[in-house]
Design a protein around this motif. Structure first.
Motif, mmCIF file in Angstrom:
data_model
loop_
_atom_site.group_PDB
_atom_site.id
_atom_site.type_symbol
_atom_site.label_atom_id
_atom_site.label_comp_id
_atom_site.label_asym_id
_atom_site.label_seq_id
_atom_site.Cartn_x
_atom_site.Cartn_y
_atom_site.Cartn_z
ATOM 1 N N ARG A 52 0.831 -1.209 0.000
ATOM 2 C CA ARG A 52 0.000 0.000 0.000
ATOM 3 C C ARG A 52 0.869 1.265 0.000
ATOM 4 N NH1 ARG A 52 -3.785 -0.680 4.342
ATOM 5 N NH2 ARG A 52 -5.025 -1.770 2.813
ATOM 6 N N ALA A 69 2.562 1.660 -3.435
ATOM 7 C CA ALA A 69 1.579 2.105 -4.429
ATOM 8 C C ALA A 69 1.278 3.592 -4.252
ATOM 9 C CB ALA A 69 0.303 1.278 -4.318
ATOM 10 N N ALA A 70 1.100 4.030 -3.006
ATOM 11 C CA ALA A 70 0.822 5.445 -2.746
ATOM 12 C C ALA A 70 1.993 6.312 -3.183
ATOM 13 C CB ALA A 70 0.521 5.663 -1.260
ATOM 14 N N VAL A 76 -0.167 5.065 -7.712
ATOM 15 C CA VAL A 76 -0.994 4.052 -8.379
ATOM 16 C C VAL A 76 -1.774 3.283 -7.318
ATOM 17 C CG1 VAL A 76 0.691 3.800 -10.269
ATOM 18 C CG2 VAL A 76 0.786 2.235 -8.313
ATOM 19 N N SER A 77 -2.675 2.437 -7.760
ATOM 20 C CA SER A 77 -3.427 1.599 -6.823
ATOM 21 C C SER A 77 -2.624 0.351 -6.469
ATOM 22 C CB SER A 77 -4.756 1.179 -7.449
ATOM 23 O OG SER A 77 -4.519 0.277 -8.515
ATOM 24 N N SER A 78 -2.965 -0.241 -5.324
ATOM 25 C CA SER A 78 -2.328 -1.515 -4.941
ATOM 26 C C SER A 78 -2.612 -2.586 -5.974
ATOM 27 C CB SER A 78 -2.837 -1.975 -3.572
ATOM 28 O OG SER A 78 -2.502 -1.051 -2.579
ATOM 29 N N GLY A 79 -3.814 -2.521 -6.568
ATOM 30 C CA GLY A 79 -4.179 -3.494 -7.599
ATOM 31 C C GLY A 79 -3.283 -3.399 -8.823
ATOM 32 N N LEU A 80 -2.947 -2.164 -9.225
ATOM 33 C CA LEU A 80 -2.061 -2.005 -10.382
ATOM 34 C C LEU A 80 -0.666 -2.515 -10.059
ATOM 35 C CD1 LEU A 80 -1.822 -1.041 -13.300
ATOM 36 C CD2 LEU A 80 -1.169 1.213 -12.417
#
Length: 195
Positions: free
Chosen positions: A30, A33-34, A38-42
């Motif tokens: 997390r 990603a931050a 981007v998102s954690s999913g990406l």
């Protein structure tokens, strides 16, 4: 962070930054990603897992450090290097690789051993006087990495951040001063080499 980087490259660079600062265990998916925006999913789409991301970071840092070394030594020449030009590229990678080695990365350890081999070969062809080229190269490599491992103490002693251009230049000039002049007389060296 450059806006023209791909999402994958932004994630990698964010991971290198946070892994360097916090260690592998201290940087969450997390948080990375931050940092990358981007998102954690990406992040998971591109790398799958934190361990796979770490492996990608290790490989990138290893490859980029070798490429940088070839550029500076073989193409540009040490006599033509500007510290200001290499600091922004080399410092984050050096910091990352030192941290990765401390965290037990197989890729980072392999890079260290390759560096030792390269240094030993370099010493043989450049007139270094030693009975043990591998030990000479390994000690030099550990001395250079030590400034990243003990960064807080070095910065305390210098009174400045070695990640800054002036701090990095000061540290590098100290290395140059140390490596460019003998610290022992020939007689002292001969005496200390005795078994």
């Amino acid at each position: 962070m450059s806006e023209d980087l791909t999402a994958r490259a932004r994630i990698r660079d964010a991971a290198i930054k946070l892994f360097s600062e916090r260690g592998i265990d201290g940087a969450s998916i997390r948080d990375i990603a931050a940092e990358a925006g981007v998102s954690s999913g990406l992040l998971r789409h591109h790398f799958g897992s934190k361990e796979a991301l770490r492996q990608a970071c290790d490989e990138y840092a290893r490859d980029r450090m070798f490429a940088l070394g070839r550029e500076l030594v073989d193409e540009v020449g040490l006599e033509n290097i500007s510290l200001a030009s290499i600091q922004p590229v080399s410092f984050p990678l050096q910091t990352y690789m030192a941290r990765s080695m401390m965290d037990g990365s197989e890729t980072a350890v392999a890079l260290f051993l390759q560096t030792v081999e390269y240094g030993a070969e370099w010493a043989k062809t450049h007139g270094v006087v030693t009975d043990d080229y591998r030990a000479w190269s390994a000690v030099i490599a550990v001395m250079k990495l030590g400034v990243f491992v003990l960064r807080d103490l070095l910065e305390l002693a210098l009174g400045e951040d070695i990640a800054s251009p002036t701090g990095y230049a000061r540290m590098t000039r100290a290395f140059v001063d140390i490596f460019s002049q003998p610290l022992l007389t020939p007689e002292q060296a001969d005496n200390l080499r005795k078994d």
